[in-house]
Design an enzyme around this catalytic site. Structure first.
Site, PDB file in Angstrom:
ATOM      1  CG  HIS A  49      -0.272   0.089   2.533  1.00  0.00           C
ATOM      2  ND1 HIS A  49      -0.180  -0.979   3.394  1.00  0.00           N
ATOM      3  CD2 HIS A  49       0.354   1.115   3.145  1.00  0.00           C
ATOM      4  CE1 HIS A  49       0.475  -0.616   4.472  1.00  0.00           C
ATOM      5  NE2 HIS A  49       0.817   0.655   4.348  1.00  0.00           N
TER       6      HIS A  49
HETATM    7  P1  TYD Z   1      -1.834  -2.606   7.516  1.00  0.00           P
HETATM    8  O1  TYD Z   1      -1.304  -1.223   7.587  1.00  0.00           O
HETATM    9  O2  TYD Z   1      -2.632  -2.985   6.317  1.00  0.00           O
HETATM   10  O3  TYD Z   1      -0.638  -3.655   7.715  1.00  0.00           O
HETATM   11  P2  TYD Z   1       0.634  -3.994   6.794  1.00  0.00           P
HETATM   12  O4  TYD Z   1       0.862  -2.861   5.875  1.00  0.00           O
HETATM   13  O5  TYD Z   1       1.754  -4.195   7.753  1.00  0.00           O
HETATM   14  O6  TYD Z   1       0.384  -5.242   6.049  1.00  0.00           O
HETATM   15  O7  TYD Z   1      -2.680  -2.883   8.844  1.00  0.00           O
HETATM   16  C1  TYD Z   1      -3.201  -4.153   9.147  1.00  0.00           C
HETATM   17  C2  TYD Z   1      -4.501  -3.951   9.915  1.00  0.00           C
HETATM   18  O8  TYD Z   1      -4.253  -3.292  11.158  1.00  0.00           O
HETATM   19  C3  TYD Z   1      -5.512  -3.115   9.156  1.00  0.00           C
HETATM   20  O9  TYD Z   1      -6.791  -3.702   9.338  1.00  0.00           O
HETATM   21  C4  TYD Z   1      -5.473  -1.779   9.832  1.00  0.00           C
HETATM   22  C5  TYD Z   1      -5.029  -2.107  11.243  1.00  0.00           C
HETATM   23  N1  TYD Z   1      -4.190  -1.033  11.823  1.00  0.00           N
HETATM   24  C6  TYD Z   1      -4.693  -0.271  12.858  1.00  0.00           C
HETATM   25  O10 TYD Z   1      -5.850  -0.428  13.297  1.00  0.00           O
HETATM   26  N2  TYD Z   1      -3.890   0.697  13.419  1.00  0.00           N
HETATM   27  C7  TYD Z   1      -2.634   0.918  12.976  1.00  0.00           C
HETATM   28  O11 TYD Z   1      -1.917   1.812  13.514  1.00  0.00           O
HETATM   29  C8  TYD Z   1      -2.139   0.135  11.870  1.00  0.00           C
HETATM   30  C9  TYD Z   1      -0.742   0.357  11.327  1.00  0.00           C
HETATM   31  C10 TYD Z   1      -2.951  -0.835  11.338  1.00  0.00           C
END
Ligand code: TYD
Length: 134
Positions: A49
Site C-alpha cells: 500500500h
Molecule cells: P496494515 O497497515 O494494512 O498492515 P501492513 O501494511 O503491515 O500489512 O494494517 C493491518 C490492519 O491493522 C488493518 O486492518 C489496519 C489495522 N491497523 C490499525 O488499526 N492501526 C494501525 O496503527 C495500523 C498500522 C494498522
C-alpha cells in the site's frame, strides 16, 4: 521527498547499547503514533500500500527484513537489520515488506494517527495518482 537512512544516536558501553531519536536531532516529524510488527511468518509479505499523507520511520529492533519502496517510477529495496539505523519512508510511496527473519521486530514511528482513508491499496491506482500529480 525520497527515502533515506537516519543514523540513530547510540550510546554503547560494557552494559550494552542504548539508541535514541529525537525531534531536534534527526527525527523528521512529530510522532503521533507508534506500532510494531512481529511474529511475521517468513513466507509472508506485508505492506502493499501507499499513504496520501503519512510519513514513517522504520526501525528493525530485532532480526531482519527487506522493504521495497516504489515512488511511481523507481523501485528501491532496503535491507533493515540494525536497531541503530532507521529508514525514513515518505508519503506517497508504495511499500512491500518481505523476507522477514524469524523473530523480527519492526518498530514504526508515524506522523499521523491511523486512518484507513489515508491508504491507497491498489497499485494501479497508486501509479495513476502519481502520474496525474506530476
Ligand atoms: P496494515 O497497515 O494494512 O498492515 P501492513 O501494511 O503491515 O500489512 O494494517 C493491518 C490492519 O491493522 C488493518 O486492518 C489496519 C489495522 N491497523 C490499525 O488499526 N492501526 C494501525 O496503527 C495500523 C498500522 C494498522
Amino acid at each position: 521527498m525520497k527515502p533515506y537512512w537516519l543514523t540513530i544516536n547510540t550510546h554503547k558501553d560494557h552494559r550494552g547499547s542504548l539508541s535514541f531519536l529525537e525531534k531536534s536531532n534527526g527525527l523528521p516529524f512529530d510522532v503521533k503514533r507508534i506500532y510494531y510488527l512481529y511474529d511475521v511468518p517468513i513466507t509472508h509479505t506485508r505492506g502493499h500500500h501507499s499513504h496520501h499523507e503519512l510519513e514513517q520511520v522504520f526501525i528493525c529492533l530485532n532480526g531482519s527484513f527487506e522493504i521495497s519502496l516504489h515512488d511511481g517510477v523507481v523501485n528501491r529495496t532496503f535491507y533493515l537489520n540494525d536497531p541503530a539505523r532507521a529508514l525514513f519512508v515518505p508519503k506517497r510511496t508504495w511499500r512491500v515488506l518481505e523476507n522477514f527473519a524469524h523473530n523480527t521486530v519492526c518498530l514504526v514511528l508515524a506522523s499521523h494517527e491511523y486512518s484507513e482513508e489515508d491508504y491507497i491499496r491498489d497499485f494501479t491506482l497508486f501509479l495513476e495518482n502519481k502520474k496525474n500529480d506530476k
